[in-house]
Design a protein around this motif. Structure first.
Motif, PDB file in Angstrom:
ATOM      1  N   ASP A 274      -6.043   5.690   8.625  1.00 37.70           N
ATOM      2  CA  ASP A 274      -5.407   6.765   9.399  1.00 37.70           C
ATOM      3  C   ASP A 274      -4.238   6.216  10.214  1.00 37.70           C
ATOM      4  OD1 ASP A 274      -7.317   8.520   8.437  1.00 37.70           O
ATOM      5  OD2 ASP A 274      -8.630   8.297  10.179  1.00 37.70           O
ATOM      6  N   ALA A 275      -4.437   5.048  10.836  1.00 41.93           N
ATOM      7  CA  ALA A 275      -3.377   4.427  11.628  1.00 41.93           C
ATOM      8  C   ALA A 275      -2.199   4.027  10.752  1.00 41.93           C
ATOM      9  CB  ALA A 275      -3.917   3.207  12.375  1.00 41.93           C
ATOM     10  N   LEU A 276      -2.496   3.553   9.557  1.00 40.05           N
ATOM     11  CA  LEU A 276      -1.438   3.139   8.630  1.00 40.05           C
ATOM     12  C   LEU A 276      -0.615   4.357   8.195  1.00 40.05           C
ATOM     13  CD1 LEU A 276      -1.942   0.541   5.810  1.00 40.05           C
ATOM     14  CD2 LEU A 276      -0.590   2.580   5.406  1.00 40.05           C
ATOM     15  N   LYS A 277      -1.295   5.458   7.890  1.00 37.99           N
ATOM     16  CA  LYS A 277      -0.590   6.670   7.495  1.00 37.99           C
ATOM     17  C   LYS A 277       0.322   7.158   8.616  1.00 37.99           C
ATOM     18  CE  LYS A 277      -4.183   8.462   4.391  1.00 37.99           C
ATOM     19  NZ  LYS A 277      -5.198   9.522   4.220  1.00 37.99           N
ATOM     20  N   LEU A 278      -0.173   7.102   9.848  1.00 38.69           N
ATOM     21  CA  LEU A 278       0.638   7.540  10.980  1.00 38.69           C
ATOM     22  C   LEU A 278       1.863   6.659  11.132  1.00 38.69           C
ATOM     23  CD1 LEU A 278       1.076   9.326  13.450  1.00 38.69           C
ATOM     24  CD2 LEU A 278      -0.377   7.749  14.756  1.00 38.69           C
ATOM     25  N   ALA A 279       1.683   5.334  10.981  1.00 37.33           N
ATOM     26  CA  ALA A 279       2.811   4.409  11.098  1.00 37.33           C
ATOM     27  C   ALA A 279       3.867   4.711  10.029  1.00 37.33           C
ATOM     28  CB  ALA A 279       2.327   2.969  10.990  1.00 37.33           C
ATOM     29  N   MET A 280       3.419   4.997   8.825  1.00 38.09           N
ATOM     30  CA  MET A 280       4.372   5.318   7.759  1.00 38.09           C
ATOM     31  C   MET A 280       5.093   6.635   8.053  1.00 38.09           C
ATOM     32  SD  MET A 280       2.413   4.116   4.273  1.00 38.09           S
ATOM     33  CE  MET A 280       3.890   4.384   3.304  1.00 38.09           C
ATOM     34  N   PHE A 281       4.357   7.606   8.578  1.00 39.75           N
ATOM     35  CA  PHE A 281       4.967   8.895   8.926  1.00 39.75           C
ATOM     36  C   PHE A 281       6.047   8.709   9.988  1.00 39.75           C
ATOM     37  CE2 PHE A 281       5.023  12.687  11.668  1.00 39.75           C
ATOM     38  CZ  PHE A 281       5.419  13.640  10.754  1.00 39.75           C
TER      39      PHE A 281
ATOM     40  N   GLY B 198       8.792   2.618  -0.994  1.00 42.31           N
ATOM     41  CA  GLY B 198       8.075   3.517  -0.106  1.00 42.31           C
ATOM     42  C   GLY B 198       6.742   3.005   0.368  1.00 42.31           C
ATOM     43  N   GLY B 199       6.460   1.708   0.138  1.00 41.65           N
ATOM     44  CA  GLY B 199       5.159   1.156   0.470  1.00 41.65           C
ATOM     45  C   GLY B 199       5.103   0.480   1.824  1.00 41.65           C
ATOM     46  N   PHE B 200       3.887   0.052   2.173  1.00 46.85           N
ATOM     47  CA  PHE B 200       3.619  -0.590   3.448  1.00 46.85           C
ATOM     48  C   PHE B 200       3.133  -2.008   3.166  1.00 46.85           C
ATOM     49  CE2 PHE B 200       1.172  -1.494   7.297  1.00 46.85           C
ATOM     50  CZ  PHE B 200       1.988  -0.964   8.290  1.00 46.85           C
ATOM     51  N   PRO B 201       3.899  -3.044   3.575  1.00 42.79           N
ATOM     52  CA  PRO B 201       3.555  -4.429   3.243  1.00 42.79           C
ATOM     53  C   PRO B 201       2.530  -5.039   4.202  1.00 42.79           C
ATOM     54  CG  PRO B 201       5.704  -4.356   4.299  1.00 42.79           C
ATOM     55  CD  PRO B 201       5.217  -2.938   4.229  1.00 42.79           C
TER      56      PRO B 201
ATOM     57  N   LEU C 108       0.836  -1.198   0.000  1.00 37.89           N
ATOM     58  CA  LEU C 108       0.000   0.000   0.000  1.00 37.89           C
ATOM     59  C   LEU C 108       0.874   1.253   0.000  1.00 37.89           C
ATOM     60  CD1 LEU C 108      -2.679  -1.100   2.639  1.00 37.89           C
ATOM     61  CD2 LEU C 108      -2.722  -1.408   0.149  1.00 37.89           C
ATOM     62  N   TYR C 109       0.409   2.268  -0.697  1.00 33.57           N
ATOM     63  CA  TYR C 109       1.160   3.516  -0.872  1.00 33.57           C
ATOM     64  C   TYR C 109       2.490   3.279  -1.575  1.00 33.57           C
ATOM     65  CZ  TYR C 109      -2.286   6.017   1.898  1.00 33.57           C
ATOM     66  OH  TYR C 109      -3.449   6.582   2.342  1.00 33.57           O
ATOM     67  N   ILE C 110       2.455   2.412  -2.555  1.00 32.26           N
ATOM     68  CA  ILE C 110       3.613   2.182  -3.414  1.00 32.26           C
ATOM     69  C   ILE C 110       3.886   3.419  -4.272  1.00 32.26           C
ATOM     70  CG2 ILE C 110       4.295   0.907  -5.506  1.00 32.26           C
ATOM     71  CD1 ILE C 110       4.729  -0.761  -3.127  1.00 32.26           C
TER      72      ILE C 110
END
Length: 283
Positions: free
Chosen positions: A273-280, A183-186, A79-81
């Motif tokens: 929202d939680a995923l975005k925060l974790a990536m940040f 830059g993604g989230f697996p 996600l967010y590749i």
């Protein structure tokens, strides 16, 4: 409650709706975000992003990578590749070469036994699509060889069936690293579909966590509520973020609707929202 769907497919792989059409369906369903996660390709992401335009719908650039774990095919969502990342695109090109080799072997086996299917039947006027077993299934239905996609898999295409062919496949470590590098989230897709049993599923999750896994698809169209709740508890034990998605394909899975799956799927926007925060935070 604002709802999302972080697992949808388009004609860029084995879905029956174009990326723009998928985006329109998501908007009609009242979703606030979707992730376009076609198999081993990000070729539809640009179209989906353009189709979203100024509407209040977020399109998450994504992908679904197939990899091999202890002789079992599993899928990792990214996600967010960065769908323009050259190294990641090169990685996908190599995956496509491996997939195409398997497809040619399967097609040759079908044709040898008299099945009237060609590569043109498989791509279905979309030469850029990533051909999967679902394409074979739909071609067999169209030619009248079987009555349904499900029958095609059970009779010919499942791993223990006569026309299944193994393909050279990437490892979970390679998939997760490629996603992270872009830059993604697996995220581990639909753990219950692998039918490993709970002990081996937890072993899988533990091993993937050590490789850099960030999340787990706890809510999916195939899950019972108790299964999803159990997966959420497992995700919490391993500090993985829960996600969810319908695995929408359109005609290939006609009983699954975008956003709501088989009728009762509800994935809250708070997951994203939680995923975005974790990536940040670099997690």
């Amino acid at each position: 409650m604002k709802l999302i769907d972080l697992h949808v497919h388009s004609t860029a792989s084995d879905g029956s709706f174009t990326p723009a059409e998928v985006t329109a369906l998501a908007r009609e369903a009242g979703l606030t975000a979707i992730a376009l996660t076609d198999h081993d390709t990000v070729s539809g992401v640009g179209e989906a992003l353009a189709a979203a335009g100024d509407f209040p719908l977020e399109v998450v650039p994504g992908v679904e990578l197939s990899c091999l774990y202890k002789e079992k095919e599993i899928h990792i969502l990214g996600l967010y590749i960065d769908h323009t990342d050259k190294a990641f695109l090169d990685f996908l090109d190599q995956a496509e070469i491996k997939r195409n080799s398997r497809n040619q072997l399967m097609l040759a086996a079908f044709q040898k036994d008299g099945f009237p299917i060609t590569m043109e039947d498989l791509v279905m006027e979309n030469p850029d699509t990533v051909v999967t077993r679902a394409h074979f299934a739909r071609a067999l239905v169209k030619k009248g060889c079987v009555s349904s996609v499900d029958q095609a898999f059970k009779k010919y295409l499942d791993p223990d069936r006569p026309y299944y062919r193994k393909r050279e496949i990437i490892t979970p470590a390679e998939a997760i690293q490629a996603i992270r590098n872009a830059g993604g989230f697996p995220v581990l897709a639909h753990p219950c579909l692998y039918r490993l049993g709970w002990m081996q599923t937890e072993e899988l999750v533990r091993n993937l966590k050590e490789l850099g896994l960030g999340g787990m698809e706890c809510w999916h169209s195939s899950n019972y509520a108790e299964e999803s709740n159990k997966l959420c508890r497992m995700a919490d034990r391993y500090s993985l973020l829960p996600t969810g998605g319908s695995d929408f394909h359109g005609a290939a899975k006609p009983d699954i609707r975008i956003g709501s799956g088989r009728g009762n799927l509800q994935v809250p926007a708070e997951y994203l929202d939680a995923l975005k925060l974790a990536m940040f935070l670099g997690q």
